[in-house]
Design a protein around this motif. Structure first.
Motif, PDB file in Angstrom:
ATOM      1  N   ALA A 185       0.861  -1.194   0.000  1.00 15.96           N
ATOM      2  CA  ALA A 185       0.000   0.000   0.000  1.00 15.96           C
ATOM      3  C   ALA A 185       0.889   1.233   0.000  1.00 15.96           C
ATOM      4  O   ALA A 185       1.855   1.304   0.756  1.00 15.96           O
ATOM      5  N   GLU A 186       0.536   2.153  -0.904  1.00 16.45           N
ATOM      6  CA  GLU A 186       1.347   3.368  -1.016  1.00 16.45           C
ATOM      7  C   GLU A 186       1.189   4.172   0.268  1.00 16.45           C
ATOM      8  O   GLU A 186       0.065   4.431   0.706  1.00 16.45           O
ATOM      9  N   PRO A 187       2.284   4.545   0.891  1.00 15.74           N
ATOM     10  CA  PRO A 187       2.143   5.298   2.137  1.00 15.74           C
ATOM     11  C   PRO A 187       1.502   6.655   1.862  1.00 15.74           C
ATOM     12  O   PRO A 187       1.772   7.277   0.843  1.00 15.74           O
ATOM     13  N   THR A 188       0.622   7.060   2.748  1.00 13.88           N
ATOM     14  CA  THR A 188      -0.049   8.351   2.559  1.00 13.88           C
ATOM     15  C   THR A 188       0.934   9.469   2.869  1.00 13.88           C
ATOM     16  O   THR A 188       1.554   9.498   3.933  1.00 13.88           O
ATOM     17  N   VAL A 189       1.062  10.347   1.884  1.00  9.35           N
ATOM     18  CA  VAL A 189       1.947  11.504   2.057  1.00  9.35           C
ATOM     19  C   VAL A 189       1.071  12.677   2.480  1.00  9.35           C
ATOM     20  O   VAL A 189      -0.017  12.866   1.952  1.00  9.35           O
ATOM     21  N   TYR A 190       1.533  13.432   3.441  1.00 10.36           N
ATOM     22  CA  TYR A 190       0.784  14.611   3.880  1.00 10.36           C
ATOM     23  C   TYR A 190       1.568  15.877   3.580  1.00 10.36           C
ATOM     24  O   TYR A 190       2.788  15.886   3.656  1.00 10.36           O
ATOM     25  N   TYR A 191       0.843  16.909   3.231  1.00  9.05           N
ATOM     26  CA  TYR A 191       1.452  18.224   3.009  1.00  9.05           C
ATOM     27  C   TYR A 191       0.881  19.184   4.039  1.00  9.05           C
ATOM     28  O   TYR A 191      -0.253  19.007   4.498  1.00  9.05           O
ATOM     29  N   THR A 192       1.670  20.177   4.364  1.00  2.90           N
ATOM     30  CA  THR A 192       1.205  21.178   5.324  1.00  2.90           C
ATOM     31  C   THR A 192       0.907  22.477   4.592  1.00  2.90           C
ATOM     32  O   THR A 192       1.752  22.982   3.847  1.00  2.90           O
ATOM     33  N   LEU A 193      -0.304  22.959   4.784  1.00  2.00           N
ATOM     34  CA  LEU A 193      -0.700  24.237   4.186  1.00  2.00           C
ATOM     35  C   LEU A 193      -0.703  25.287   5.292  1.00  2.00           C
ATOM     36  O   LEU A 193      -1.175  25.016   6.400  1.00  2.00           O
ATOM     37  N   GLU A 194      -0.177  26.441   4.980  1.00  2.16           N
ATOM     38  CA  GLU A 194      -0.144  27.504   5.990  1.00  2.16           C
ATOM     39  C   GLU A 194      -1.088  28.631   5.588  1.00  2.16           C
ATOM     40  O   GLU A 194      -0.950  29.216   4.508  1.00  2.16           O
ATOM     41  N   SER A 195      -2.060  28.895   6.449  1.00  2.00           N
ATOM     42  CA  SER A 195      -3.036  29.952   6.154  1.00  2.00           C
ATOM     43  C   SER A 195      -2.361  31.317   6.257  1.00  2.00           C
ATOM     44  O   SER A 195      -1.279  31.437   6.840  1.00  2.00           O
ATOM     45  N   CYS A 196      -3.033  32.328   5.720  1.00  2.00           N
ATOM     46  CA  CYS A 196      -2.419  33.662   5.720  1.00  2.00           C
ATOM     47  C   CYS A 196      -2.312  34.232   7.134  1.00  2.00           C
ATOM     48  O   CYS A 196      -1.546  35.155   7.376  1.00  2.00           O
ATOM     49  N   ASP A 197      -3.078  33.645   8.074  1.00  2.00           N
ATOM     50  CA  ASP A 197      -2.935  34.112   9.456  1.00  2.00           C
ATOM     51  C   ASP A 197      -2.000  33.210  10.271  1.00  2.00           C
ATOM     52  O   ASP A 197      -2.037  33.201  11.504  1.00  2.00           O
TER      53      ASP A 197
ATOM     54  N   ASP B 128      -1.645  29.820  10.613  1.00  2.00           N
ATOM     55  CA  ASP B 128      -1.985  28.491  11.141  1.00  2.00           C
ATOM     56  C   ASP B 128      -1.704  27.411  10.103  1.00  2.00           C
ATOM     57  O   ASP B 128      -1.824  27.651   8.902  1.00  2.00           O
ATOM     58  N   GLU B 129      -1.350  26.221  10.595  1.00  2.00           N
ATOM     59  CA  GLU B 129      -1.019  25.125   9.680  1.00  2.00           C
ATOM     60  C   GLU B 129      -2.133  24.077   9.648  1.00  2.00           C
ATOM     61  O   GLU B 129      -2.728  23.755  10.675  1.00  2.00           O
ATOM     62  N   VAL B 130      -2.399  23.561   8.433  1.00  2.00           N
ATOM     63  CA  VAL B 130      -3.424  22.525   8.242  1.00  2.00           C
ATOM     64  C   VAL B 130      -2.821  21.447   7.355  1.00  2.00           C
ATOM     65  O   VAL B 130      -2.196  21.757   6.337  1.00  2.00           O
ATOM     66  N   LYS B 131      -2.992  20.175   7.756  1.00  2.00           N
ATOM     67  CA  LYS B 131      -2.422  19.073   6.963  1.00  2.00           C
ATOM     68  C   LYS B 131      -3.453  18.554   5.961  1.00  2.00           C
ATOM     69  O   LYS B 131      -4.641  18.510   6.251  1.00  2.00           O
ATOM     70  N   ILE B 132      -2.939  18.139   4.792  1.00  2.00           N
ATOM     71  CA  ILE B 132      -3.801  17.571   3.747  1.00  2.00           C
ATOM     72  C   ILE B 132      -3.093  16.387   3.096  1.00  2.00           C
ATOM     73  O   ILE B 132      -1.882  16.437   2.851  1.00  2.00           O
TER      74      ILE B 132
ATOM     75  N   GLU C   6       8.911  21.820   4.241  1.00  2.00           N
ATOM     76  CA  GLU C   6       8.364  23.156   4.520  1.00  2.00           C
ATOM     77  C   GLU C   6       6.876  23.205   4.162  1.00  2.00           C
ATOM     78  O   GLU C   6       6.401  22.434   3.335  1.00  2.00           O
ATOM     79  N   SER C   7       6.164  24.116   4.800  1.00  2.00           N
ATOM     80  CA  SER C   7       4.724  24.237   4.535  1.00  2.00           C
ATOM     81  C   SER C   7       4.488  25.092   3.286  1.00  2.00           C
ATOM     82  O   SER C   7       5.346  25.883   2.891  1.00  2.00           O
ATOM     83  N   ILE C   8       3.312  24.892   2.698  1.00  2.00           N
ATOM     84  CA  ILE C   8       2.948  25.641   1.482  1.00  2.00           C
ATOM     85  C   ILE C   8       2.115  26.845   1.916  1.00  2.00           C
ATOM     86  O   ILE C   8       1.052  26.673   2.517  1.00  2.00           O
ATOM     87  N   PRO C   9       2.588  28.051   1.634  1.00  2.00           N
ATOM     88  CA  PRO C   9       1.829  29.229   2.081  1.00  2.00           C
ATOM     89  C   PRO C   9       0.576  29.463   1.236  1.00  2.00           C
ATOM     90  O   PRO C   9       0.621  29.386   0.020  1.00  2.00           O
ATOM     91  N   MET C  10      -0.522  29.695   1.924  1.00  2.00           N
ATOM     92  CA  MET C  10      -1.792  30.041   1.266  1.00  2.00           C
ATOM     93  C   MET C  10      -2.023  31.525   1.538  1.00  2.00           C
ATOM     94  O   MET C  10      -2.672  31.905   2.519  1.00  2.00           O
ATOM     95  N   ASP C  11      -1.462  32.340   0.665  1.00  2.00           N
ATOM     96  CA  ASP C  11      -1.368  33.777   0.926  1.00  2.00           C
ATOM     97  C   ASP C  11      -2.676  34.482   1.263  1.00  2.00           C
ATOM     98  O   ASP C  11      -2.689  35.407   2.042  1.00  2.00           O
ATOM     99  N   ASN C  12      -3.766  34.056   0.620  1.00  2.00           N
ATOM    100  CA  ASN C  12      -4.995  34.823   0.872  1.00  2.00           C
ATOM    101  C   ASN C  12      -6.144  33.964   1.396  1.00  2.00           C
ATOM    102  O   ASN C  12      -7.296  34.257   1.140  1.00  2.00           O
ATOM    103  N   ILE C  13      -5.801  32.886   2.099  1.00  2.00           N
ATOM    104  CA  ILE C  13      -6.858  32.060   2.700  1.00  2.00           C
ATOM    105  C   ILE C  13      -6.654  32.011   4.211  1.00  2.00           C
ATOM    106  O   ILE C  13      -5.591  31.608   4.683  1.00  2.00           O
TER     107      ILE C  13
ATOM    108  N   LYS D 124      -7.550  30.704   8.147  1.00  2.00           N
ATOM    109  CA  LYS D 124      -7.664  29.346   8.683  1.00  2.00           C
ATOM    110  C   LYS D 124      -9.067  28.733   8.551  1.00  2.00           C
ATOM    111  O   LYS D 124      -9.190  27.598   8.089  1.00  2.00           O
ATOM    112  N   PRO D 125     -10.153  29.432   8.937  1.00  2.00           N
ATOM    113  CA  PRO D 125     -11.472  28.780   8.874  1.00  2.00           C
ATOM    114  C   PRO D 125     -11.809  28.256   7.466  1.00  2.00           C
ATOM    115  O   PRO D 125     -12.289  27.131   7.316  1.00  2.00           O
ATOM    116  N   ALA D 126     -11.522  29.073   6.450  1.00  2.00           N
ATOM    117  CA  ALA D 126     -11.814  28.659   5.071  1.00  2.00           C
ATOM    118  C   ALA D 126     -10.898  27.514   4.656  1.00  2.00           C
ATOM    119  O   ALA D 126     -11.329  26.563   3.990  1.00  2.00           O
TER     120      ALA D 126
END
Lengths: 336, 208
Positions: free
Chosen positions: B23-35, B37-41, B67-74, B76-78
């Motif tokens: 089974a392919e191991p699940t890879v997670y990425y970290t998204l960083e909100s503009c405020d 906060d970090e969220v994993k996907i 490193e986390s991927i910056p989400m410049d204009n999003i 955390k709640p969205a």
């Protein structure tokens, strides 16, 4: 939950998607909200057709494709009397989509009927009103006022329907001279000799009679018709009249005629010998199929066999006599 | 058929057994909100977003990133909502664009519940879905907004969708134009004041 949503602040792609998820009824309502919303809808290049405007007790607008929509414009107190009255400012508007029972009601919308029509035409880039429908014995609305309501829109066709009277039809034809098609299917217009001036109009399409509306037609009136595509539903046109009609055509009458369909209700049996008597014709074999394109409507018709008749100017017409299930019909098409 | 040509039957037990693919191991990425906060996907959920999918496959070949991927204009709640949507719909095909109007969109039960949110949240969710190019979420969220228009008159639509009247629009444009004019006049005045003194300085320099 907050009650409003700042729709116009969405990016263009999202805004367009919201509009594309709306029904056409809502799209029209949305475009009437402001000039900005109107321009937004127009930029989507949506299209509707055909557009009908009906004059009855009230004025109605209806669109058939891509989804059927009906708008009824109800007056306030100023619609009293028998007319002709000016076209009113609607006090309320109802809208209905398709054949559903669900009716949307807009109270005091504040727009004239002209503004509604203009908006629908503008946002859907629709150049004209495909059909102006008259249903009352006498038109309730003053024709000049009706013309103003329609504004710059080109009217392509008339439907004289239901109980529309001859006077109403004549007045409409006088008021809108650029009409190219006319469909008469009113019980009050079966006597064609009462409107020979309409028969003489240079129309692209003239349909007389439909369903249980069966026209009375004298031979002279048949010769007066100056339309390209003709369809007549009548009991009065005898085999001898058809024969005479063709002989006159050979000598040059009905010069604009390109396609004629004569329909005979009530199991009339057509006599080919009587129709062809004295005509110089060539019979085409039954297995010879020719495709005829009606020039006015671009509709294609299959002609199997038939009788070819040559006119003095060299053009050829094909006569086809159809007899099935007790129904008779005569088709005559002129090849270009 | 001679004996030599006869097919040799290999006992089934000796047949090589195909090993189950790991089974392919699940890879997670970290998204960083503009405020901040970090969220994993998960990598599967990322595929619902064309923007994210292109980003991770082009830059990192799908490998785990430190490193986390910056989400410049999003905010955390969205971002949390977007990730929740993508995780729920992972593995589903991306809808194909269709040109029909009205668009043939039916909101499924889960998504109906998911979209039971405040209009302000819905607005920011659409902005995020648009930025991240999540077709399915765009379809459902925009359909939800379109349904607000059902059975409403132009006046009601003006209120629901905060549409200014033509007069209000004109007034706003006029005010903006006047503001711009005033700013330009201010700028010109400032330049005018600076002008003579600068010229004087040049004269002094020339005299020296």
């Amino acid at each position: 939950m907050s009650s409003d949503f700042p729709l116009l602040r969405l990016p263009e792609k999202a805004l367009n998607l919201v509009i594309q998820c709306m029904d056409y009824i809502e799209i029209v309502g949305f475009s009437l909200a402001s000039n900005k919303t109107k321009e937004t809808v127009k930029s989507l290049n949506l299209q509707v057709s055909p557009l009908f405007l009906t004059t009855e007790e009230i004025i109605k607008v209806h669109v058939q494709r891509p989804s059927r929509m009906f708008w009824n414009f109800y007056p306030g107190g100023e619609n009293a009397g028998n007319g002709p009255i000016p076209v009113y400012m609607p006090a309320r508007v109802t809208a209905r989509r398709g054949l559903t029972r669900e009716i949307l009601e807009y109270l005091n919308p504040g727009y004239s009927i002209q503004k509604w029509i203009d908006t629908v035409q503008y946002i859907f880039s629709h150049p004209g009103i495909n059909c102006l429908v008259f249903k009352r014995d006498r038109c309730k609305f003053d024709m000049n006022s009706l013309m103003e309501t329609i504004g710059t829109a080109k009217v392509n066709a008339f439907f004289f329907d239901d109980r529309c009277g001859v006077d109403c039809a004549k007045m409409a034809v006088r008021q809108f001279p650029g009409i190219s098609r006319m469909y008469a299917r009113s019980q009050n217009m079966v006597e064609t000799s009462l409107y020979t001036d309409i028969l003489m109009q240079n129309l692209d399409v003239l349909f007389l009679g439909e369903g249980d509306v069966i026209m009375r037609m004298e031979f002279d009136n048949l010769l007066l018709i100056n339309s390209k595509e003709i369809k007549i539903r009548s009991r009065d046109i005898t085999d001898k009249m058809i024969n005479q009609f063709l002989k006159h055509w050979i000598r040059g009458s009905n010069p604009r005629m390109e396609f004629t369909l004569l329909l005979f209700p009530d199991g009339r049996i057509l006599d080919a010998n009587a129709i062809l008597r004295g005509l110089n014709f060539r019979e085409a074999p039954l297995d010879q199929v020719r495709l005829f394109t009606k020039p006015a409507t671009q509709e294609r018709v299959e002609i199997m066999g038939g009788y070819d008749i040559r006119r003095v100017n060299g053009s050829v017409g094909t006569l086809k006599i159809v007899q099935d299930d007790g129904r008779g019909a005569v088709i005559f098409c002129v090849w270009n | 058929m001679s004996a030599e040509q006869a097919p040799v039957e290999v006992p089934a037990v000796d047949a090589p057994v195909a090993e189950a693919a790991p089974a392919e191991p699940t890879v997670y990425y970290t998204l960083e909100s503009c405020d901040g906060d970090e969220v994993k996907i998960s990598s599967e959920a990322v595929k619902q977003s064309k923007t994210l999918n292109d980003l991770v496959s082009n830059l990192h070949g799908g490998a785990e990133m430190n490193e986390s991927i910056p989400m410049d204009n999003i905010k955390k709640p969205a971002l949390v909502k977007v990730v929740e949507f993508c995780e729920h719909h992972k593995g589903e095909p991306i809808p194909v664009d269709d040109d029909t109007v009205p668009k043939n969109v039916t909101i499924p039960e889960w998504d109906e519940e998911f979209l039971k949110i405040d209009n302000d949240e819905l607005f920011h969710l659409i902005l995020a879905a648009n930025y991240l190019d999540i077709k399915q979420l765009m379809n459902y969220a925009c359909k939800k907004v379109a349904l607000m228009a059902k059975g409403k008159s132009p006046e009601e639509l003006r209120v629901i969708f905060e549409i200014p009247t033509d007069e209000e629009d004109e007034a706003a444009e006029k005010a903006a134009a006047e503001k711009k004019k005033a700013k330009e006049a201010e700028k010109a005045a400032a330049a005018g004041e600076a002008g003579p003194s600068a010229a004087g300085a040049e004269d002094v320099a020339a005299a020296n």
